[in-house]
Design an enzyme around this catalytic site. Structure first.
Site, PDB file in Angstrom:
ATOM      1  N   LYS A 168      -9.616   2.016  -1.451  1.00  0.00           N
ATOM      2  CA  LYS A 168      -9.783   1.478  -0.094  1.00  0.00           C
ATOM      3  C   LYS A 168     -11.117   1.894   0.534  1.00  0.00           C
ATOM      4  O   LYS A 168     -11.410   3.086   0.659  1.00  0.00           O
ATOM      5  CB  LYS A 168      -8.621   1.967   0.780  1.00  0.00           C
ATOM      6  CG  LYS A 168      -8.551   1.361   2.167  1.00  0.00           C
ATOM      7  CD  LYS A 168      -7.253   1.829   2.841  1.00  0.00           C
ATOM      8  CE  LYS A 168      -7.000   1.226   4.189  1.00  0.00           C
ATOM      9  NZ  LYS A 168      -5.681   1.649   4.716  1.00  0.00           N
ATOM     10  N   ASN A 198       0.447  -0.987   5.484  1.00  0.00           N
ATOM     11  CA  ASN A 198       1.404  -0.256   6.325  1.00  0.00           C
ATOM     12  C   ASN A 198       0.817  -0.305   7.722  1.00  0.00           C
ATOM     13  O   ASN A 198      -0.197   0.354   7.996  1.00  0.00           O
ATOM     14  CB  ASN A 198       1.496   1.223   5.919  1.00  0.00           C
ATOM     15  CG  ASN A 198       2.222   1.467   4.618  1.00  0.00           C
ATOM     16  OD1 ASN A 198       3.385   1.820   4.603  1.00  0.00           O
ATOM     17  ND2 ASN A 198       1.518   1.306   3.511  1.00  0.00           N
ATOM     18  N   CYS A 248      -4.782  -2.902   3.359  1.00  0.00           N
ATOM     19  CA  CYS A 248      -4.481  -2.727   4.780  1.00  0.00           C
ATOM     20  C   CYS A 248      -5.666  -3.045   5.690  1.00  0.00           C
ATOM     21  O   CYS A 248      -6.037  -4.203   5.842  1.00  0.00           O
ATOM     22  CB  CYS A 248      -3.938  -1.313   5.000  1.00  0.00           C
ATOM     23  SG  CYS A 248      -3.031  -1.145   6.568  1.00  0.00           S
ATOM     24  N   GLU A 300       0.852  -1.189   0.000  1.00  0.00           N
ATOM     25  CA  GLU A 300       0.000   0.000   0.000  1.00  0.00           C
ATOM     26  C   GLU A 300       0.898   1.253   0.000  1.00  0.00           C
ATOM     27  O   GLU A 300       1.962   1.255   0.623  1.00  0.00           O
ATOM     28  CB  GLU A 300      -0.833  -0.026   1.291  1.00  0.00           C
ATOM     29  CG  GLU A 300      -1.732   1.175   1.533  1.00  0.00           C
ATOM     30  CD  GLU A 300      -2.271   1.201   2.972  1.00  0.00           C
ATOM     31  OE1 GLU A 300      -1.495   0.896   3.912  1.00  0.00           O
ATOM     32  OE2 GLU A 300      -3.457   1.520   3.150  1.00  0.00           O
TER      33      GLU A 300
END
Lengths: 317, 317
Positions: free
Chosen positions: A127, A197, A172, A47
Site C-alpha cells: 500500500k 476497511n 483502501c 484488506e
C-alpha cells in the site's frame, strides 16, 4: 471474442481481536467454495483479511503490531486457503499485514498478493497511500494509525499478466487518489482489485468541538472514487470490504464490481460475509480506450509535470 | 468566517448556426440580470457561448472556422455583456473560439476567460484536452472535429487569485481527465469553472455495424467526472452546459454546482437558458485538505512518474 473472468468479491464481516487466523481462513474457504459453485475464476478478499483492523488502536510500541503480521506466505494458518483454492482452480487476491526484513531492518507493510489458479503467488503490492496518523490524536477523533505501524509501499503500482489479462492491485485509501489508477492504466491494466476497511461514520474536530460528518458521504466517496477510477481509466475495479462492527468500530460494506463504464454491476447488500459475482469481460476495456480515452492522442503530459514533481500544494503568491 | 462567492451557473439553450453573436449576448445579459436579482458575484457561461458548436461539422478548409472566432476580447458584439456585468458588479467566465496570431502564425484555440466584477479580464485558459478527430470519420459516427480546428492549449492549467480565492478554468472534455483538476489543486485551486457542449446520445462503430451506446451513461459520466474531481481535490466545481437541440444534435444539460464534498448542490432541470445558484463557501475546501487529502503528507510522487513522463499505454511484455 470475450475474455471472461468470472470474479467473486468476497466481503468479510468483522474479525474481532480475539478471533484467530484459522477462524478467518475458515470463513474465506467457505466463500471460496460458494465462488466455485458460481464457476468463479478469481476471488477478491479484503484488506488485512486475516486479522482485525489493528491500526485503529494505538499501541505504545509499534512493534507490538508484529503479532498481526506475516513473515512469509503462505503461513501454516493460510496454507489451507491456498490448497483449497488450487484444488478448486480459483485464483485470489488477499490483503494482509507483512513483516519484511530489508537491509537488516524489520519493516511492516500493508500488503496484497495475487495468487493464480494453481496456488502460486504471481503478484505483490504494498500500500502506497497510508491514511491516518502516526502519533496520538489529542482530539480523539482519529480511528486510523496506519502511519504508525506501516512503511509506505516501495513497489510502486505494478501490473501482472494473469487470468488472461493485465491485473493490478491497490488497498483502501489508494482508491481516493486518481494517481493510483492512472499509473496502472499507463501500463495497460484491465482489472484493479482493491480491499478496504473503512469506517462508516466519521467525526471531525472543529476548533474545540467534535462534530459528526454526514455519514452518507462515506459510502458516496467510496463508490465515487472507484467508479471514477474505472471510467476514467476504462478498467474493471473490484472493491471488497471488511464490514460490520469490528472491535467497536462500524465498518462500511458496499463491496462492488465496477465495469469500465463506471457502472456498479454487482453490489453487496449486507455487513457480513457475502459473495458478489460478475462476469468481467476484459475486452470491455477497449471501447473507452478507443474513443474518449486514447491516451496516446489525448494526454498532454507537457502540462502534467506538477503531478509527479510537486508533493504538496503551493498556492499563488 | 466564511468566504462566500454566490455563483450563478448560466446554462444556455441551443445557439443555431444562423443565430448572431448579438442574439447570444442578449440572452446572456438576461441571465446576468437574473443573477443580479439573486445577488450573485460570479456567473459561469458555457464553452463556445457566442456561437453554435461549429466543430460538429466538417469544413473542407479548417480556416473556414475563422468566422466563428474572436481575435480580441471584448469584441464590439460582446462589449454590452462586459458593460452590463461591470454595471451590476458581477464577474463572469466565458467560453469562446479564439483566433490568435503567434510567431507569425494564425492559430485557433478553444478558450475561456475570467472577468472580474469591474469588467477586467483577469485570467485566460486554452483547452488542453481536445476531443474528436481531425480527419473525416468514415463511419460517420463522429460528431466532434475539435482536433481539426483547434490547437491544444499552450497555457497549461493556470490559477488566478480573484473573487477572494484561487480560481481555475477548464473546458468540456478536460473534465474527464483527472490531471486537469490535480494540476490546479497543486496550485491551491478552490473553484474550477468549466463550460461544456456534450452530445446526449452517442453512436459507435463496431466492425461494420453502427450501435447506439446507452444514453444514460453520457450524463452519468458528465457528473461522475466532475464530482470525483471536486471530491478528490476538495474544490468547488461549476459545470455549465450549452444544451438542447442545436444544429441537429441533441446536447445534454445537467449544469451543476458541485461542493468540495463531491455533492451536487444545484442542478439545472431544463435544456434551455436557465440559471442555477449556490452560495459557495471557499473555506469549505479546508476540511478535505486537512483530513483525507493532505497532499504534503499523503502524496507519493516517487510512484507517479509515469503520469507526467509517458503519454500512451505501454502494456507489459
Amino acid at each position: 471474442m470475450a475474455r471472461l473472468v468470472r470474479v467473486g468479491g468476497a466481503q468479510l464481516g468483522p474479525i474481532q481481536p480475539e478471533d484467530t487466523r484459522a477462524q478467518a481462513v475458515d470463513r474465506m474457504i467457505a466463500l471460496l467454495r460458494q465462488a466455485a459453485g458460481h464457476g468463479c475464476n478469481l476471488v477478491v478478499f479484503p484488506e488485512l483479511a486475516l486479522t482485525t483492523f489493528f491500526p485503529r488502536r494505538i499501541m505504545q510500541d509499534p512493534d507490538e503490531a508484529n503479532v498481526y503480521c506475516e513473515t512469509t506466505m503462505p503461513t501454516p494458518e493460510t496454507k489451507p486457503l491456498f490448497d483449497e483454492a488450487a484444488r478448486l482452480g480459483i485464483g485470489f487476491y488477499l490483503g494482509y499485514a507483512e513483516l519484511a526484513e530489508e537491509a537488516g531492518r524489520k519493516l511492516r507493510y500493508n500488503t496484497a498478493i495475487l495468487v493464480n489458479g494453481e496456488g502460486q503467488i504471481v503478484g505483490k503490492y504494498r500500500k502506497v497511500h497510508l491514511p491516518g496518523r502516526a502519533e496520538p490524536d489529542p482530539t480523539g477523533v482519529t480511528k486510523n494509525y496506519e502511519q504508525r505501524y506501516f512503511t509506505p509501499g516501495n513497489l510502486g503500482f505494478p501490473v501482472f499478466k494473469a487470468f488472461g489479462g493485465v491485473m493490478g492491485m491497490a488497498l483502501c485509501n489508494d482508491r481516493r487518489w486518481p494517481e493510483t489508477y492512472r499509473v496502472m492504466a499507463l501500463q495497460g491494466v484491465e482489472m484493479v482489485m482493491l480491499g478496504y476497511n473503512t469506517g462508516a461514520v466519521r467525526w471531525a474536530a472543529e476548533g474545540n468541538r467534535i462534530v459528526q460528518m454526514p455519514s452518507h458521504l462515506e459510502m458516496f466517496h467510496n463508490h465515487l472514487s472507484m467508479q471514477a477510477g474505472a471510467y476514467q481509466n476504462s478498467t474493471w475495479v473490484i472493491g471488497v470490504a471488511k464490514a460490520g462492527c469490528e472491535d467497536g468500530e462500524e465498518l462500511m460494506g458496499g463491496s462492488c464490481i465496477i465495469a469500465p463504464s463506471g457502472e456498479i454491476v454487482a453490489l453487496a447488500r449486507t455487513l457480513g460475509d457475502e459473495l458478489i459475482v460478475a462476469d468481467c469481460d476484459l475486452d470491455a476495456v477497449k471501447w473507452g480506450r478507443e474513443t474518449y480515452f486514447r491516451f496516446d492522442v489525448n494526454r498532454r503530459i507537457e502540462h502534467y509535470g506538477l503531478i509527479a514533481s510537486q508533493r504538496g500544494v503551493i498556492p499563488p503568491e
